[in-house]
Design a protein around this motif. Structure first.
Motif, PDB file in Angstrom:
ATOM      1  N   LYS A 143      30.858  51.560  55.392  1.00 53.90           N
ATOM      2  CA  LYS A 143      31.373  50.450  55.241  1.00 53.90           C
ATOM      3  C   LYS A 143      31.526  48.931  55.248  1.00 53.90           C
ATOM      4  CE  LYS A 143      35.900  52.800  54.180  1.00 53.90           C
ATOM      5  NZ  LYS A 143      37.512  52.829  55.430  1.00 53.90           N
ATOM      6  N   PHE A 158      40.992  52.299  61.779  1.00 53.77           N
ATOM      7  CA  PHE A 158      40.227  53.319  61.387  1.00 53.77           C
ATOM      8  C   PHE A 158      39.949  53.023  60.335  1.00 53.77           C
ATOM      9  CE2 PHE A 158      44.565  54.966  61.295  1.00 53.77           C
ATOM     10  CZ  PHE A 158      44.620  54.365  59.834  1.00 53.77           C
ATOM     11  N   TRP A 166      34.056  54.938  64.834  1.00 57.38           N
ATOM     12  CA  TRP A 166      35.260  55.329  63.776  1.00 57.38           C
ATOM     13  C   TRP A 166      34.983  56.624  64.088  1.00 57.38           C
ATOM     14  CZ3 TRP A 166      33.158  59.281  60.561  1.00 57.38           C
ATOM     15  CH2 TRP A 166      34.597  59.544  59.716  1.00 57.38           C
ATOM     16  N   ARG A 170      38.876  58.496  64.909  1.00 59.21           N
ATOM     17  CA  ARG A 170      38.971  60.199  63.864  1.00 59.21           C
ATOM     18  C   ARG A 170      39.626  60.737  64.457  1.00 59.21           C
ATOM     19  NH1 ARG A 170      39.288  61.207  58.510  1.00 59.21           N
ATOM     20  NH2 ARG A 170      38.916  63.616  57.684  1.00 59.21           N
ATOM     21  N   PHE A 173      43.272  60.827  65.942  1.00 61.05           N
ATOM     22  CA  PHE A 173      43.998  61.201  65.193  1.00 61.05           C
ATOM     23  C   PHE A 173      44.378  62.148  63.905  1.00 61.05           C
ATOM     24  CE2 PHE A 173      41.736  57.962  62.748  1.00 61.05           C
ATOM     25  CZ  PHE A 173      41.653  58.368  61.266  1.00 61.05           C
ATOM     26  N   ALA A 343      48.248  53.775  55.336  1.00 62.28           N
ATOM     27  CA  ALA A 343      47.783  55.096  55.011  1.00 62.28           C
ATOM     28  C   ALA A 343      48.781  56.246  54.434  1.00 62.28           C
ATOM     29  CB  ALA A 343      47.206  55.809  56.083  1.00 62.28           C
ATOM     30  N   THR A 347      49.649  54.414  50.133  1.00 60.34           N
ATOM     31  CA  THR A 347      49.166  55.654  48.789  1.00 60.34           C
ATOM     32  C   THR A 347      50.071  56.255  48.385  1.00 60.34           C
ATOM     33  OG1 THR A 347      49.321  57.165  51.455  1.00 60.34           O
ATOM     34  CG2 THR A 347      47.202  55.871  50.116  1.00 60.34           C
ATOM     35  N   GLU A 419      36.321  52.004  45.928  1.00 57.60           N
ATOM     36  CA  GLU A 419      35.940  52.382  47.255  1.00 57.60           C
ATOM     37  C   GLU A 419      34.706  51.443  47.261  1.00 57.60           C
ATOM     38  OE1 GLU A 419      36.138  53.195  50.357  1.00 57.60           O
ATOM     39  OE2 GLU A 419      38.112  54.943  49.571  1.00 57.60           O
ATOM     40  N   ALA A 485      39.951  61.204  44.540  1.00 58.15           N
ATOM     41  CA  ALA A 485      41.225  60.239  44.892  1.00 58.15           C
ATOM     42  C   ALA A 485      41.609  60.359  46.379  1.00 58.15           C
ATOM     43  CB  ALA A 485      42.657  60.635  44.269  1.00 58.15           C
ATOM     44  N   PHE A 486      41.125  61.573  46.809  1.00 52.82           N
ATOM     45  CA  PHE A 486      41.372  61.751  48.583  1.00 52.82           C
ATOM     46  C   PHE A 486      40.287  61.226  49.535  1.00 52.82           C
ATOM     47  CE2 PHE A 486      45.496  64.194  46.460  1.00 52.82           C
ATOM     48  CZ  PHE A 486      46.053  63.823  46.921  1.00 52.82           C
ATOM     49  N   ASN A 487      39.264  61.125  48.311  1.00 51.91           N
ATOM     50  CA  ASN A 487      38.234  60.552  48.904  1.00 51.91           C
ATOM     51  C   ASN A 487      37.130  61.900  49.447  1.00 51.91           C
ATOM     52  OD1 ASN A 487      36.078  58.662  49.637  1.00 51.91           O
ATOM     53  ND2 ASN A 487      36.691  57.395  52.105  1.00 51.91           N
ATOM     54  N   ARG A 491      34.965  60.734  55.985  1.00 47.84           N
ATOM     55  CA  ARG A 491      35.930  60.322  55.625  1.00 47.84           C
ATOM     56  C   ARG A 491      37.629  60.680  55.155  1.00 47.84           C
ATOM     57  NH1 ARG A 491      33.936  54.541  58.121  1.00 47.84           N
ATOM     58  NH2 ARG A 491      36.643  54.847  58.472  1.00 47.84           N
ATOM     59  N   CYS A 493      40.371  62.129  53.152  1.00 50.36           N
ATOM     60  CA  CYS A 493      41.914  62.064  53.610  1.00 50.36           C
ATOM     61  C   CYS A 493      42.811  62.818  54.763  1.00 50.36           C
ATOM     62  CB  CYS A 493      42.965  61.824  52.407  1.00 50.36           C
ATOM     63  SG  CYS A 493      43.970  61.498  53.178  1.00 50.36           S
ATOM     64  N   PRO A 494      42.991  62.859  55.877  1.00 50.68           N
ATOM     65  CA  PRO A 494      43.402  64.055  56.426  1.00 50.68           C
ATOM     66  C   PRO A 494      44.773  64.161  56.270  1.00 50.68           C
ATOM     67  CG  PRO A 494      43.264  62.128  57.760  1.00 50.68           C
ATOM     68  CD  PRO A 494      42.614  61.740  56.731  1.00 50.68           C
ATOM     69  N   ALA A 499      50.929  64.825  51.714  1.00 49.69           N
ATOM     70  CA  ALA A 499      50.908  63.770  51.557  1.00 49.69           C
ATOM     71  C   ALA A 499      51.495  64.848  50.312  1.00 49.69           C
ATOM     72  CB  ALA A 499      49.516  62.809  51.104  1.00 49.69           C
TER      73      ALA A 499
HETATM   74  C1  HEM Z   1      48.686  60.166  47.344  1.00 45.07           C
HETATM   75  C2  HEM Z   1      48.327  60.037  49.480  1.00 45.07           C
HETATM   76  C3  HEM Z   1      46.888  59.460  49.618  1.00 45.07           C
HETATM   77  C4  HEM Z   1      46.446  59.645  48.880  1.00 45.07           C
HETATM   78  C5  HEM Z   1      45.617  59.835  47.823  1.00 45.07           C
HETATM   79  C6  HEM Z   1      44.930  59.288  50.087  1.00 45.07           C
HETATM   80  C7  HEM Z   1      44.001  59.001  49.780  1.00 45.07           C
HETATM   81  C8  HEM Z   1      42.769  58.235  51.270  1.00 45.07           C
HETATM   82  C9  HEM Z   1      41.328  57.885  50.876  1.00 45.07           C
HETATM   83  C10 HEM Z   1      40.726  57.903  49.453  1.00 45.07           C
HETATM   84  C11 HEM Z   1      40.878  57.521  52.435  1.00 45.07           C
HETATM   85  C12 HEM Z   1      39.996  57.296  52.347  1.00 45.07           C
HETATM   86  C13 HEM Z   1      39.783  55.405  52.334  1.00 45.07           C
HETATM   87  C14 HEM Z   1      38.531  55.037  53.301  1.00 45.07           C
HETATM   88  O1  HEM Z   1      37.973  55.279  53.756  1.00 45.07           O
HETATM   89  O2  HEM Z   1      38.187  54.091  52.704  1.00 45.07           O
HETATM   90  C15 HEM Z   1      42.231  57.637  52.941  1.00 45.07           C
HETATM   91  C16 HEM Z   1      41.985  57.519  54.478  1.00 45.07           C
HETATM   92  C17 HEM Z   1      42.585  58.106  55.388  1.00 45.07           C
HETATM   93  N1  HEM Z   1      44.344  59.022  55.112  1.00 45.07           N
HETATM   94 FE1  HEM Z   1      44.874  59.127  52.731  1.00 45.07          FE
HETATM   95  N2  HEM Z   1      45.490  59.109  51.508  1.00 45.07           N
HETATM   96  C18 HEM Z   1      47.490  59.950  51.174  1.00 45.07           C
HETATM   97  C19 HEM Z   1      48.034  59.188  52.277  1.00 45.07           C
HETATM   98  C20 HEM Z   1      48.051  59.775  53.304  1.00 45.07           C
HETATM   99  C21 HEM Z   1      49.083  60.121  53.873  1.00 45.07           C
HETATM  100  C22 HEM Z   1      50.705  60.372  53.786  1.00 45.07           C
HETATM  101  C23 HEM Z   1      48.227  59.963  55.370  1.00 45.07           C
HETATM  102  C24 HEM Z   1      48.902  60.815  56.882  1.00 45.07           C
HETATM  103  C25 HEM Z   1      49.907  61.397  57.187  1.00 45.07           C
HETATM  104  C26 HEM Z   1      46.936  59.545  55.587  1.00 45.07           C
HETATM  105  C27 HEM Z   1      46.469  59.476  56.104  1.00 45.07           C
HETATM  106  C28 HEM Z   1      45.030  58.926  56.390  1.00 45.07           C
HETATM  107  C29 HEM Z   1      44.319  58.746  57.444  1.00 45.07           C
HETATM  108  C30 HEM Z   1      44.509  58.552  59.186  1.00 45.07           C
HETATM  109  C31 HEM Z   1      42.813  58.347  56.807  1.00 45.07           C
HETATM  110  C32 HEM Z   1      41.198  57.548  57.491  1.00 45.07           C
HETATM  111  C33 HEM Z   1      40.678  58.848  57.801  1.00 45.07           C
HETATM  112  C34 HEM Z   1      39.662  57.873  58.227  1.00 45.07           C
HETATM  113  O3  HEM Z   1      38.734  56.941  57.855  1.00 45.07           O
HETATM  114  O4  HEM Z   1      38.443  58.614  58.963  1.00 45.07           O
HETATM  115  N3  HEM Z   1      46.445  59.537  53.880  1.00 45.07           N
HETATM  116  N4  HEM Z   1      43.358  58.130  52.398  1.00 45.07           N
END
Ligand code: HEM
Length: 547
Positions: A143, A158, A166, A170, A173, A343, A347, A419, A485-487, A491, A493-494, A499
């Protein structure tokens, strides 16, 4: 475009050019004496405030203009300033503009700002390049320090760190977030909130035929659920009397000013921050509000008895960190907790209004979702469980059409629509484009979801069926470098499955119990923010469905 439009574009570019020059003029005369300091401050103020005023004027103009894909023409390459003026001038139309540029340039586009401003960039939505950036050559595309500076509110959290640090954070959690126990906990919070707060509130709106802002209701709902997950404290933002939600608004500010920072030379926004004026002042205040929210909420948790119990038993996100000596620094703990709030809340809270917007326009999709829910609902009604039906996470787990509807919404309206990565060493993309150390790479998720070459002729239609295999009983596999959308990559999204469970619970309850109607004559468009929130909210009316 007509000649008036073109003239406007050039005027806008010229204004933007004066803004882009500001930081260079300002650094030219270092102050040595008291008089020189005063003169320097006055000249700094003039040099910064005039362009800033114009910049913000242009931003405010954007609020009265509609998104028009036809208005997107490639920016002029000005001498010295490169494409910066053109990009600033088109910022009002940012999403459609980047989409049109990428569609017209084969999914990839190179650009630059003034030399030395650190504004050379590569923008892409090409799955082959995304695979390269997010997975194959991942370590060459962190990043970066500029990204971390832009989101300094989450310092050390994070979202903003890279490399070994990182990876270690990561690991801490991810095991918890992916554990069945944590998933059950979040699902239970969501279920309770929907049952005891959301449905009664919507029933009240329906019985009085009151129109309301669905985006605001969803933001409140997700703030409460996420705070329960992170702190075991319910802020109670979703209630009939709609209390002030300053912490939730502060999170919106972080994302809006974060977006503005992305569009400026770093030296400009850093000077504004130093002067504490304009958007930087708003951000400073938002940061203060968020930190106070974290401290107050931790205090409430302690009063509720959370911290006296075994943290393992409490099982919230805070339990992971509260006794960890690595997080003894208050700023790091705050940055981490704010990151978790973002997070979870941002989202889902951003996605749900787009789902309801899409459903209100596609009654056929609503009918299919109701057909999918019908056997479960009939069973509940037969068991005398009341006229208002709420679905358990276990019951919605296997509903594929509902999942397809979620994915389709995330394709067209990804909450994190862009991103950003930084190039460590010179590299060549699979598309043949060269990138150089220090360049910024922007990946436009918004554009990617709308590309005909990726999704077919009906790419702009809302069609959940595209996610289903032919027999309609299974979700089609789409690789994450195409559906980002969830990356993608390490990295990823966990929280994805958590979600999905939450969104299914909320949509099923709303769609089964109410008919949705959009209030007429409203303009639905994304605001300028790192999140794809709606600029003017989403005004809706509901009607209670008969059992
Ligand atoms: C519509 C629902 C969701 C979408 C579209 C979404 C999308 C994403 C995306 C695009 C990233 C990458 C962000 C980045 O590094 O720039 C991410 C990372 C992450 N998300 Fe989600 N997310 C969603 C819901 C959630 C929920 C509910 C949680 C927690 C329970 C969560 C926890 C995380 C965490 C902890 C990361 C960081 C991962 C890392 O950097 O290693 N997300 N998410």
């Amino acid at each position: 475009m007509d000649s008036e439009g073109t003239t406007c574009l050039y005027i806008n570019e010229a204004i933007a050019m004066s803004i882009a020059f500001a930081p260079y003029i300002q650094v030219s005369s270092p102050p040595h004496t008291a008089l020189a300091i005063i003169m320097s401050l006055i000249s700094t103020a003039l040099v910064l405030l005039v362009p800033l005023g114009l910049y913000l004027y242009m931003w405010s103009c954007t609020h009265s203009r509609s998104n028009d894909p036809a208005a997107a023409v490639p920016p002029t390459k000005w001498p010295i300033l490169g494409m910066l003026p053109g990009l600033v001038a088109n910022i009002y139309n940012f999403h459609e503009y980047s989409y049109a540029l990428l569609a017209g340039s084969g999914l990839n586009f190179n650009g630059d700002g003034p030399p030395g401003a650190g504004m050379r960039f590569f923008i892409t939505c090409d799955p082959a390049n995304i695979q390269h950036i997010f997975t194959t050559n991942y370590s060459n595309f962190p990043k970066g320090a500029e990204f971390a500076a832009i989101f300094d509110v989450m310092a050390g959290g994070f979202f903003t760190i890279d490399g070994e640090l990182w990876r270690l954070r990561r690991m801490k959690f991810v095991g918890v977030i992916r554990s069945p126990r944590f998933a059950d906990r979040v699902a239970a919070h969501c279920h309770d909130k929907v049952k005891n707060h959301l449905l009664p509130l919507l029933a009240r709106m329906a019985s009085t035929s009151t129109s309301f802002d669905m985006q605001e209701v969803m933001a409140r709902l997700m703030f409460d659920i996420t705070a329960m997950t992170v702190f075991s404290v319910d802020p109670g933002f979703l209630s009939l009397d709609m209390p002030l939600i300053d912490a939730s608004l502060a999170m919106d500010t972080v994302m809006e000013v974060g977006f503005l920072r992305h569009t400026m030379p770093a030296s400009l926004w850093k000077t504004l921050r130093w002067l504490n004026i304009g958007p930087e002042r708003r951000l400073h205040e938002a940061n203060r509000v968020l930190r106070r929210f974290v401290v107050d909420t931790m205090e409430r948790r302690k009063t509720n008895g959370g911290q006296d119990e075994d943290e393992e038993v409490v099982g919230d996100i805070l339990s992971l960190y509260i006794n960890d000596p690595d997080y003894a620094d208050d700023d790091l703990l705050c940055g981490t907790l704010i990151s978790f709030m973002l997070a979870g809340r941002d989202t889902i809270g951003t996605t749900l209004p787009w789902i309801f917007y899409s459903l209100a326009q596609n009654p056929n999709v609503v009918s299919i979702i109701r057909n999918e829910l019908s056997p479960i609902a009939s069973h509940k009604v037969a068991r005398g469980m009341g006229a208002t039906v709420i679905f358990e996470p276990e019951e919605t787990k296997s509903l594929v059409y509902l999942r397809a509807t979620l994915y389709e919404t995330l394709r067209l309206y990804p909450p994190a629509h862009m991103e950003r990565k930084t190039v460590v060493t010179d590299d060549t993309m699979p598309s043949g484009h060269e990138v150089y150390a220090g360049d910024a790479i922007y990946i436009s998720l918004y554009s990617m979801g709308r590309m005909e070459s990726l999704w077919g002729k009906d790419c702009l239609d809302f069609n959940p069926n595209r996610w289903l295999l032919e027999d309609g009983n299974k979700i089609k596999y789409v690789p994450s470098n195409k559906f980002l959308a969830f990356n993608s990559g390490p990295r990823m999204c966990p929280g994805k499955e958590i979600a999905v469970v939450q969104m299914k619970t909320i949509i099923a309850a709303v769609v089964w119990n109410f008919d949705l109607e959009l209030v007429e004559s409203q303009s639905i468009q994304p605001k300028l923010s790192c999140l794809l929130q709606m600029k003017n909210g989403l005004m809706m009316k509901l009607k209670k469905r008969e059992a």
